[in-house]
Design an enzyme around this catalytic site. Structure first.
Site, PDB file in Angstrom:
ATOM      1  N   GLU B 300     -25.864  26.450 -46.897  1.00  7.23           N
ATOM      2  CA  GLU B 300     -25.894  27.254 -48.123  1.00  7.23           C
ATOM      3  C   GLU B 300     -25.557  28.699 -47.791  1.00  7.23           C
ATOM      4  O   GLU B 300     -26.140  29.625 -48.363  1.00  7.23           O
ATOM      5  CB  GLU B 300     -27.270  27.192 -48.783  1.00  7.23           C
ATOM      6  N   CYS B 384     -33.773  26.731 -58.456  1.00  7.05           N
ATOM      7  CA  CYS B 384     -33.860  28.189 -58.283  1.00  7.05           C
ATOM      8  C   CYS B 384     -32.887  28.935 -59.184  1.00  7.05           C
ATOM      9  O   CYS B 384     -33.170  30.034 -59.645  1.00  7.05           O
ATOM     10  CB  CYS B 384     -33.605  28.553 -56.827  1.00  7.05           C
TER      11      CYS B 384
END
Lengths: 626, 626
Positions: B300, B384
């Site tokens: 990520e 998120c």
């Protein structure tokens, strides 16, 4: 593929009268040939024969293959003599030939290196010592000199040496396995067979070809097979299993030329299928746009598919000559124009670039780009190229026409006259035109009497549309076979064929796998590939970009580089773009247009050595900075 | 670099009235906020608090960081309430807050995962368990809710937890070394300090920042140092020695945002120099043209310089939000427009793409190219992003203006009104314009009395030339500092500033080291990066190439995608080119021109999921097949 078994029209029968080749043949005669023999004396090639004659044991100069350079020069001189009788030149050759004869050993062996330096080492280093290679060039020179002068002096030397070699190599009991590290003798033996009728020479050539790949060189040098890579010597695979063109470029192409000969003369279809596979790999994945081969200086040869660098292109002059020799053999065997397309590309570009317009300066390596400073030399420590390009130019008449017993083929449209003997009679063919500068051609036919035969006119591969007229009448749908317009009719005295092959300026692109040429174009007009040389530009060459839709005008400049068609157009000069502290920015729009000029690639570096590029980057600036 | 120490104008003081953000704020209030809490209930985030309140020991759902999603949603709701009093929403928040409070342990600890699942494992897995990360989001939500409503209910929860954390971590004897695996608490503690005045929170944030890089996580997990690579956790180097942006993108940018705060508030020049180095590496070598970051899904995060893929771009929505947060801190500290350029790029492109026009569908990953089929989701197992983009949009008013005691800065030209309190008095600023669709702006100044102060107007980085008029009079040579036009004068009621920032369509190119974008361009107009979505094209997207000099017309389409400026122009559709048995060929000239249309990147995938491209290949065909 169907075979047509064409043959060359004898050099003697072709008169070249154009303004492209004729002046070059003139320069060849007046400058190149004298230069070659002057340098061969200076470099010691000729003296090596004196040493051998005198049984001297020291003083030899140069590499193993010095003899071959002299043989090639004599071969070139022979082609000149075939067309231009010249008592002085012939006398000079006869003297050299008697010197050569005097150096031949009683058993027929002839190689000045081994005679002077290592008398007891004959045939012990076929991999590197070039004995068979030198022999091959002797044979080619002998055949040429015999055909030009009718004299057997060099031919007899060749025959003695060939018989000696035949006594040593072969399958028969007591004979030795072996083949040349550098192929050449194979195609030479075929010439010698055709000239002498001695079939042993053909068999020997066949033996050298078919044995190749049995990893003889590993055995010769006691190299463990698991540590032996014969690739650079084309000794990596059994001959008929070869799939790609590999290794040293000149060796590879000479070998394939010889294999084509053997395939043709022994009707070996399996061998010819291998040659076809390798040809396709060579021309579809490993050939420069200039028709030359050899990507790397490391092995003077091939690397991998599509690895075709520009700045570091090796493209040895000899390798371009070798492509012409190989292509000619395929063109004659199959009568298919596709082979002439490659021949023409290699001849007019890669090969011709190897000699200066003045005739006495040469390239060994022919890059497609120069940063400046790279220049032509009068000679080389390894001087294979100068006499090679000389013998090719001297024999240009062999490539213009082809024939069978029944028909005539026109391959290169060089303004010339040819006498061609068909079974049904004699035909004089006259080609009028300004090729390669112009595609308008007139062909006059003068048969000894009205005769029916097919006149095959090659449609050049670069040509998208053509027009052909017979005695003024447009042929609506002419028969086209194997890339030739086939005009079959009863020809009468003075029949006139008009052929128009338009020559637009083509912007060529390379296969996207050729990473070096991504985003670049090269200009081609007719058979000529063009380049950009710094002195013709109005901005630094390195800053010039072309437009994909840019318009180029072709104009003949009689006072430039011996008279050439230049391509004048518009490009843009980048004033550079800074990426300092920048990851993204608008595509630079300040485009400064500049005039640019391209000249034929063959003509580059005949002025002060400057920067040169064949492949030019294209605007847009998306590619800038790459 | 000189520091200016600017600050945000309180959200309460900014009224947004434009046709770009106002409708989005409307959608946020009416759709997104209710959707967030519905999903937080459905996914169990809220129920986890009930379980913790009831001392339940099972039933917890979701990953470690579930609490943070609820906190971020409450923060978003708080920003909404700051501008749009809404008793029902406020009541809903108060109930959630009392639930949260009821889940807090007597000692102030608050984390539903550890309370329910691993009560005895508190603070034992800082590397992965996100306790400090969740705490950070609690603090940010508490500060926002306090500022919006004046209520201390969530703030007191935050203070109790912060005090607890402060009692555990730090340099003092008996305290523990440690820092969060996922940074966030650092910048949150700075907010908490500013709101409460409690300096211990600043010190604790400073401690977390400066300790980072001491490889605490290796020790925490007994990883031999020679086998520990802390890069993905930014634990590879002592904090002040960091040179590049590395590892997990969101963590890296949150960390740097916190480091910027600490550098500013503790005047740590060494720390700020590190931040500058890393910022330059991030924005000059590792940022997508859409302002987002994170090249690889594997971590990520970041890979290597210039590795910026399109199809596999990760560019997490949270990471674009993080870039906005970090850039805002640098913009305020240095008062330099270059940081706002990046902020604007990330906000209008990478971040805004993360939420659908409908307000209830989201991207977690934001590629710059899609082969079709990639679509938005209503929620994620790791959720998120949705509340993060919600809190960013809800607080958009914080990014439009900036101020010091003496002056005013206009950063984003959002049509709005702002009340700004300077030392010398109150100023109401009114910006009128249609940004980002148009660059013509009117700014009316309403000072409480005639006042001299500098009005700093940002010259957007994409803008090459601008015009500014005061009360109709052209400013010939306005003072420009740090990318701002500085208009310093005595301002009187009704003074009018006209600013014109022309918005041509820019064809952007990427640094040549960005291999993915070689030979491609991306369209940008004003702050908006554009993309091509299949349904707007007249040929298959994969076959379309653009022209470097192609002309694009910008036109507002009120009925398309909520009203956008589309870019209509001409491209070409390749019908392909065959390289079969071909190494060189004339550049294909059959160019089929087609109409093409680009839409703002943020607006893509609000219709049926189809193919999409930001970077479009350019004609010429030299690039075809790449």
């Amino acid at each position: 593929m169907e075979k047509r078994y064409l043959r060359e029209v004898p050099l003697k029968n072709v008169d070249i009268k154009d303004r492209f080749w004729a002046p070059r043949l003139d320069t060849l005669r007046k400058v190149t040939i004298p230069h070659l023999f002057k340098m061969l004396e200076k470099a010691g090639n000729i003296n090596n024969f004196r040493l051998a004659r005198d049984k001297a044991k020291e003083g030899y100069s140069g590499p193993y293959w010095m003899d071959s350079d002299l043989y090639k020069a004599i071969e070139a001189a022979a082609y000149v003599l075939a067309k231009y009788p010249d008592p002085d030149l012939e006398k000079q050759m006869d003297e050299l030939i008697s010197l050569i004869a005097s150096a031949q050993m009683p058993d027929g062996y002839l190689n000045t290196y081994f005679e002077v330096v290592e008398p007891d080492k004959r045939w012990t280093n076929l991999m590197a010592a070039h004995e068979l290679y030198c022999a091959g060039h002797l044979f080619e020179a002998a055949v040429a000199y015999y055909q030009a002068t009718g004299k057997r002096n060099l031919l007899d030397v060749a025959i003695r040496f060939a018989d000696h070699i035949d006594s040593i190599f072969g399958e028969a009991p007591g004979k030795r396995l072996g083949y040349p590290g550098h192929p050449e003798i194979e195609l030479a033996l075929v010439k010698l067979w055709k000239t002498t009728g001695e079939k042993r020479y053909l068999d020997l050539a066949r033996f050298f070809i078919l044995k190749r790949g049995s990893k003889f060189f590993a055995q010769e040098h006691n190299i463990p097979l698991d540590q032996y890579d014969g690739t650079n010597l084309q000794d990596n695979l059994p001959m008929k299993e070869q799939k790609e063109i590999v290794g040293h470029a000149v060796r590879a192409a000479y070998l394939m030329a010889g294999a084509t000969d053997i395939g043709r003369e022994t009707n070996d279809e399996e061998l010819l299928q291998m040659v076809q596979r390798v040809w396709q790999n060579a021309t579809e994945k490993r050939m420069f746009i200039t028709g030359g081969i050899g990507s790397s200086s490391a092995n003077e040869g091939f690397t991998t598919d599509y690895d075709l660098p520009n700045l570091t292109a090796y493209q040895e002059t000899c390798a371009s000559c070798a492509m012409v020799f190989w292509a000619q053999r395929l063109a004659l065997l199959y009568g298919d124009a596709q082979y002439v397309d490659v021949l023409e590309r290699a001849l007019y570009n890669g090969a011709l670039a190897g000699i200066s317009l003045s005739g006495d300066r040469f390239f060994y390596v022919n890059p497609l780009e120069s940063k400046g400073g790279y220049k032509r030399e009068e000679w080389f420590g390894c001087a294979c190229c100068p006499p090679n390009i000389a013998r090719l130019i001297a024999s240009i008449g062999n490539y213009i026409y082809a024939q069978s017993d029944e028909g005539i083929w026109v391959n290169l449209y060089v303004q010339s006259k040819a006498n061609i003997e068909l079974k049904s009679g004699n035909v004089q063919l006259e080609v009028i035109g300004d090729y390669p500068w112009d595609g308008h051609l007139l062909i006059f036919i003068h048969p000894s009497q009205p005769m029916e035969f097919p006149l095959n006119l090659r449609i050049s591969g670069w040509c998208k549309e053509f027009e052909v007229r017979i005695n003024g009448k447009l042929e609506e749908k002419p028969l086209v076979e194997n890339g030739y317009i086939v005009l079959k009719r009863t020809w009468r005295e003075g029949d006139k064929v008009e052929l128009n092959l338009p020559m637009p300026v083509e912007k060529m692109v390379a296969h996207p796998n050729v990473k070096e040429d991504i985003g670049k174009i090269a200009l081609q007009r007719g058979p000529l590939v063009y380049c950009f040389e710094a002195q013709d530009q109005t901005a630094p060459l390195g800053l010039i970009y072309l437009f994909i839709d840019g318009d180029f005008k072709a104009r003949f400049e009689s006072n430039l580089l011996g008279g050439i068609v230049v391509l004048d157009g518009e490009g843009m000069a980048s004033d550079g773009v800074s990426w300092e502290k920048t990851l993204y920015q608008p595509a630079p729009s300040r485009v400064k247009k500049v005039n640019v000029r391209a000249i034929p690639y063959y003509a580059w570096c005949n002025r002060e050595p400057r920067e040169m590029k064949v492949w030019m980057p294209l605007y847009p600036p998306a590619l800038w900075g790459m």
